[in-house]
Design a protein around this motif. Structure first.
Motif, mmCIF file in Angstrom:
data_model
loop_
_atom_site.group_PDB
_atom_site.id
_atom_site.type_symbol
_atom_site.label_atom_id
_atom_site.label_comp_id
_atom_site.label_asym_id
_atom_site.label_seq_id
_atom_site.Cartn_x
_atom_site.Cartn_y
_atom_site.Cartn_z
ATOM 1 N N TYR A 691 0.798 -1.226 0.000
ATOM 2 C CA TYR A 691 0.000 0.000 0.000
ATOM 3 C C TYR A 691 0.829 1.274 0.000
ATOM 4 O O TYR A 691 0.329 2.331 -0.395
ATOM 5 N N TYR A 692 2.078 1.217 0.438
ATOM 6 C CA TYR A 692 2.771 2.423 0.898
ATOM 7 C C TYR A 692 3.808 2.926 -0.102
ATOM 8 O O TYR A 692 4.616 2.160 -0.637
ATOM 9 N N GLU A 693 3.791 4.254 -0.308
ATOM 10 C CA GLU A 693 4.789 4.937 -1.130
ATOM 11 C C GLU A 693 5.463 5.988 -0.246
ATOM 12 O O GLU A 693 4.902 7.065 -0.008
ATOM 13 N N PRO A 694 6.661 5.691 0.264
ATOM 14 C CA PRO A 694 7.312 6.591 1.226
ATOM 15 C C PRO A 694 7.687 7.932 0.609
ATOM 16 O O PRO A 694 8.055 8.027 -0.569
ATOM 17 N N GLY A 695 7.598 8.973 1.441
ATOM 18 C CA GLY A 695 8.054 10.291 1.035
ATOM 19 C C GLY A 695 9.524 10.461 1.340
ATOM 20 O O GLY A 695 10.096 9.759 2.180
ATOM 21 N N PRO A 696 10.188 11.413 0.697
ATOM 22 C CA PRO A 696 11.635 11.592 0.882
ATOM 23 C C PRO A 696 11.974 12.307 2.174
ATOM 24 O O PRO A 696 11.157 13.020 2.757
ATOM 25 N N GLY A 697 13.203 12.124 2.629
ATOM 26 C CA GLY A 697 13.708 12.842 3.795
ATOM 27 C C GLY A 697 14.093 14.261 3.425
ATOM 28 O O GLY A 697 13.678 14.795 2.392
ATOM 29 N N ARG A 698 14.928 14.878 4.273
ATOM 30 C CA ARG A 698 15.334 16.261 4.036
ATOM 31 C C ARG A 698 16.038 16.382 2.677
ATOM 32 O O ARG A 698 16.881 15.563 2.313
ATOM 33 N N GLY A 699 15.671 17.418 1.946
ATOM 34 C CA GLY A 699 16.283 17.645 0.637
ATOM 35 C C GLY A 699 16.410 19.121 0.343
ATOM 36 O O GLY A 699 15.555 19.923 0.742
ATOM 37 N N VAL A 700 17.465 19.491 -0.355
ATOM 38 C CA VAL A 700 17.731 20.886 -0.696
ATOM 39 C C VAL A 700 17.633 21.054 -2.209
ATOM 40 O O VAL A 700 18.131 20.219 -2.975
ATOM 41 N N MET A 701 16.974 22.121 -2.627
ATOM 42 C CA MET A 701 16.891 22.467 -4.039
ATOM 43 C C MET A 701 17.253 23.939 -4.204
ATOM 44 O O MET A 701 16.839 24.782 -3.407
ATOM 45 N N ALA A 702 18.040 24.223 -5.232
ATOM 46 C CA ALA A 702 18.414 25.602 -5.547
ATOM 47 C C ALA A 702 18.037 25.885 -6.988
ATOM 48 O O ALA A 702 18.054 24.988 -7.844
ATOM 49 N N GLY A 703 17.687 27.149 -7.253
ATOM 50 C CA GLY A 703 17.284 27.500 -8.600
ATOM 51 C C GLY A 703 17.552 28.948 -8.918
ATOM 52 O O GLY A 703 17.807 29.780 -8.033
ATOM 53 N N ALA A 704 17.487 29.258 -10.203
ATOM 54 C CA ALA A 704 17.671 30.631 -10.675
ATOM 55 C C ALA A 704 16.692 30.886 -11.815
ATOM 56 O O ALA A 704 16.420 30.002 -12.632
ATOM 57 N N ARG A 705 16.188 32.119 -11.842
ATOM 58 C CA ARG A 705 15.234 32.528 -12.878
ATOM 59 C C ARG A 705 15.659 33.880 -13.417
ATOM 60 O O ARG A 705 15.785 34.852 -12.674
ATOM 61 N N TRP A 706 15.919 33.933 -14.718
ATOM 62 C CA TRP A 706 16.336 35.180 -15.351
ATOM 63 C C TRP A 706 15.242 35.635 -16.304
ATOM 64 O O TRP A 706 14.766 34.862 -17.127
ATOM 65 N N THR A 707 14.849 36.908 -16.195
ATOM 66 C CA THR A 707 13.798 37.466 -17.043
ATOM 67 C C THR A 707 14.323 38.691 -17.758
ATOM 68 O O THR A 707 14.852 39.615 -17.122
ATOM 69 N N TRP A 708 14.197 38.677 -19.080
ATOM 70 C CA TRP A 708 14.569 39.817 -19.904
ATOM 71 C C TRP A 708 13.308 40.486 -20.436
ATOM 72 O O TRP A 708 12.362 39.804 -20.872
ATOM 73 N N GLY A 709 13.299 41.789 -20.428
ATOM 74 C CA GLY A 709 12.220 42.526 -21.069
ATOM 75 C C GLY A 709 10.920 42.415 -20.313
ATOM 76 O O GLY A 709 10.874 42.348 -19.090
ATOM 77 N N GLY A 710 9.821 42.401 -21.063
ATOM 78 C CA GLY A 710 8.501 42.381 -20.459
ATOM 79 C C GLY A 710 8.032 43.775 -20.103
ATOM 80 O O GLY A 710 8.744 44.771 -20.288
#
Length: 713
Positions: A691-710
């Motif tokens: 029945y069971y689908e375990p969730g993950p432990g502690r995790g780190v994610m990093a990201g960057a978003r660049w926007t030109w114009g608009g």
């Protein structure tokens, strides 16, 4: 023992009406100036009535505000009251979503909820839906409709979830985003939008890859979405939408509780032995046209078509496939689908009071070529073998609907609606070999679902409402596919479940932007659909009598102090079977001998759910502390096993650097900050006890978003 009713629901409904009775028709109406900018949500199908004045629970989630990688819709919907969205850490299966308990029985895909993307259905006429192709990078918002008025969307509308793309900017804008996190998970995507004269565009592409939290759970997903709009002046507005999606994912399968305790990151031995996996390819096109007739009439017409191919390798043992009626363990689906929807709306006056009326019709069809093959050739496992199933299935619906919103007097408004639905199933069996007979057949379901709601404007900042209606849900083709008695043919004896829905609610807002919503709800269902047995990796279904889903939702947003905000959502859900019924237990069971007692909880539902987000924003900096708690969840009909409840904390921070022609945003996110061990999702009634689908432990994610114009560039 039968579950008690919400003891004060009927009394509270009467109390709201009685206590508001002194309001006279000649009283001064609430101020026409909104306290805050109110959206007129497309999902309500009302042209001029803001969501605040609708007798329904409606929530809007703005996208792009958080530091998620914009892959999983469950990340964005955690703060919606009444909605439980669970990331399975298994990209061979779709995100699990239920609304007020509707859809909780789904072991794959989404059932019992209508899904839309830019007005194009992502739910097939039989009620089976998919949201893996939702492109969140190109999206602006998600609208969620709950309660009786969901029934105006037809079959299997226990709720409605609709994704809308971001509007084109006046000046060209390019956004590039990338993230990297645990398990070598990364995304790379880009979105371009802008306008050229009367034409506007929004095109987004994204790729996601991961090794997976668990063994044998790697995935590779590619998504593209394009929306072009054309302002034709007096000839109307035309929007063209195209979407493409491709995915290859391994399936680690569920775990038993003993396996979870031993190693929560493992895949089952059968998953690696048979190389369980799933490949999906989908492409679709749609057009939406709006034409205004003068100042008071509009015509909305939409049409769409697409193709979805699915190949899935299951872990059904060789011995089980020795049965001549067994359909193999490699599923190959090739589906063509399409439809059209047209509605006319008019706004004016009736007896000198504002009136808005809408009437329309909808037709949808899915044609599917389904084949099944053995998952072995000789001693080699996990490969396509002999043909064991070959059929062509068609499901279609033809619906008519209407609704009217009338402000009876300055403080009272009435919303009425109804939908008549006809859903037809056809199956043509092309595999008639030896002891395997002709399984062809047809079935038609028909239902009319009326709804009504009354709103009282107690003041500029407060609305009280009462709504009631009826809904229905047909079995899906997958649920019809196997008879409960194990015989040949399809389960066309299954009936649709019919529900009676009531809701009592209040909405409040303040000039500061603070807001709160409270709803009491109850849905009583006849002919509830549930699993009858699991044999050889196949599930069959039956109608089990009455069920009830009732509870309370609370959502609130507060501005605590300068730069600080707090968002809260809480749901209490009591979902139970009201009649007892016999079921099969254990793998290979063919004789339903175990009795499920009346009053047993419906599996896959949590009684308590809490979400809280503390936000801080100062200049170019922002941060969020999130808390999410889910109560224990039973995993089978008899309620003999459950996944324990949990509470998770997440932390997120970001900074924006502005430049003359654009901006760079960097963000970092820590999920499961306290490194809790928990079960992220469950597979209801899994015949092997996995029945069971375990969730993950502690995790780190990093990201960057660049926007030109608009427009801000």
């Amino acid at each position: 023992m039968n579950s008690p009713r919400i003891p004060l629901l009927q009394a509270a409904c009467l109390a709201v009406l009685l206590t508001s009775a002194p309001a006279r028709a000649d009283e001064v109406p609430p101020s026409a100036d909104p306290l805050t900018l109110e959206r007129v949500l497309v999902t309500t199908r009302l042209e001029r009535v803001p969501a605040f004045d609708v007798p329904a629970s409606v929530t809007t989630v703005d996208l792009g505000e958080s530091g998620h990688n914009q892959v999983n819709l469950s990340d964005e919907l955690g703060g919606v009251p009444g909605l439980l969205a669970r990331d399975r850490q298994n990209y061979a299966q779709d995100t699990q979503i239920s609304i007020r308990g509707a859809g909780a029985r789904a072991t794959f895909g989404v059932r019992g909820i209508r899904l839309y993307s830019d007005g194009i259905p992502a739910t097939m006429p039989d009620g089976q839906g998919q949201l893996s192709h939702f492109n969140l990078l190109g999206g602006a918002r998600v609208e969620v409709l709950r309660g009786p008025f969901s029934a105006l969307y037809g079959n299997s509308a226990g709720g409605v979830i609709q994704l809308w793309s971001a509007a084109p900017t006046q000046d060209p804008e390019l956004t590039v985003q990338s993230t990297y996190g645990r398990d070598d998970s990364w995304t790379a995507g880009a979105r371009v939008r802008g306008s050229s004269g009367p034409a506007g565009y929004n095109v987004a592409v994204q790729r996601f890859m991961t090794d997976g939290y668990r063994d044998h759970s790697a995935a590779d997903r590619n998504s593209a979405n394009a929306r072009f709009t054309f302002d034709l002046g007096s000839a109307g507005i035309l929007a063209l939408v195209g979407n493409g999606f491709q995915s290859d994912a391994q399936d680690p399968l569920g775990l038993t509780w003993a396996q979870v305790q031993e190693d929560r990151t493992q895949a089952t031995a059968q998953a690696t032995e048979y190389n369980t996996r799933k490949s999906v390819q989908q492409n679709q096109l749609g057009a939406l046209y709006t034409l205004a007739f003068g100042a008071h009439q509009k015509l909305h017409v939409s049409a769409w078509g697409g193709n979805r191919k699915v190949v899935q390798y299951l872990s059904i043992p060789i011995a089980a496939q020795g049965n001549p009626l067994q359909n193999g363990a490699v599923i190959d689906l090739d589906s063509d689908y399409g439809g059209a929807d047209g509605r006319w709306s008019w706004d004016g006056e009736l007896a000198g009071r504002p009136l808005e009326f809408t009437a329309g019709s909808n037709f949808e069809r899915q044609r599917q070529h389904r084949t099944g093959h053995e998952n072995f050739v000789g001693d080699v496992l996990g490969v396509r073998g002999r043909l064991r199933r070959n059929q062509r299935d068609t499901v279609e619906n033809f619906d008519q609907y209407a609704q009217a919103y009338w402000q009876l007097v300055p403080r009272w408004s009435l919303l009425l609606g109804a939908r008549h639905s006809q859903v037809r199933f056809y199956s043509h069996d092309l595999y008639i070999v030896g002891a395997n007979p002709d399984d062809s057949g047809a079935r038609e379901y028909s239902q009319t679902t009326p709804v009504a709601g009354l709103v009282f404007a107690a003041g500029d900042d407060l609305r009280l409402y009462l709504s009631a209606g009826r809904g229905f849900e047909t079995p899906t083709f997958n649920e019809i596919g196997y008879r409960a008695d194990g015989g040949a043919g399809l389960a066309f004896d299954l009936k649709p479940s019919v529900s009676r829905n009531d809701e009592l609610g209040a909405k409040w807002r303040a000039r500061s932007g603070a807001h709160a919503e409270l709803a009491l709800f109850q849905a009583n269902t006849d002919d509830e659909l549930a699993v009858a047995r699991n044999v050889g990796g196949r599930s069959s279904y039956r109608n089990v009598g009455r069920a009830r889903r009732q509870g309370v939702e609370l959502g609130a947003g507060l501005a605590l102090a300068q730069d600080w905000s707090l968002e809260l959502a809480y749901t209490y859900l009591d979902a139970v079977f009201r009649d007892s019924f016999p079921i099969c237990t254990g793998s290979g069971c063919t004789d339903p001998a175990t009795l499920v007692a009346a009053g047993t909880r419906i599996p896959g539902t949590a009684r308590n759910q809490l979400s809280a987000t503390l936000g801080w924003r100062h200049g170019a900096w922002n941060a969020r502390l999130e808390g999410a708690g889910v109560g224990d969840v039973t995993v089978n009909d008899q309620g003999s096993a459950s996944s324990p409840g949990y509470f998770l904390a997440n932390l997120e921070a970001g900074h924006r650097w502005d430049f003359p022609h654009g901006a760079l945003t960097g963000f970092v996110r820590v999920d499961n900050l306290l490194d809790q061990e928990y079960i992220g999702s469950v597979i209801v009634n899994e015949g092997n006890g996995r029945y069971y689908e375990p969730g993950p432990g502690r995790g780190v994610m990093a990201g960057a978003r660049w926007t030109w114009g608009g427009d801000g560039g």
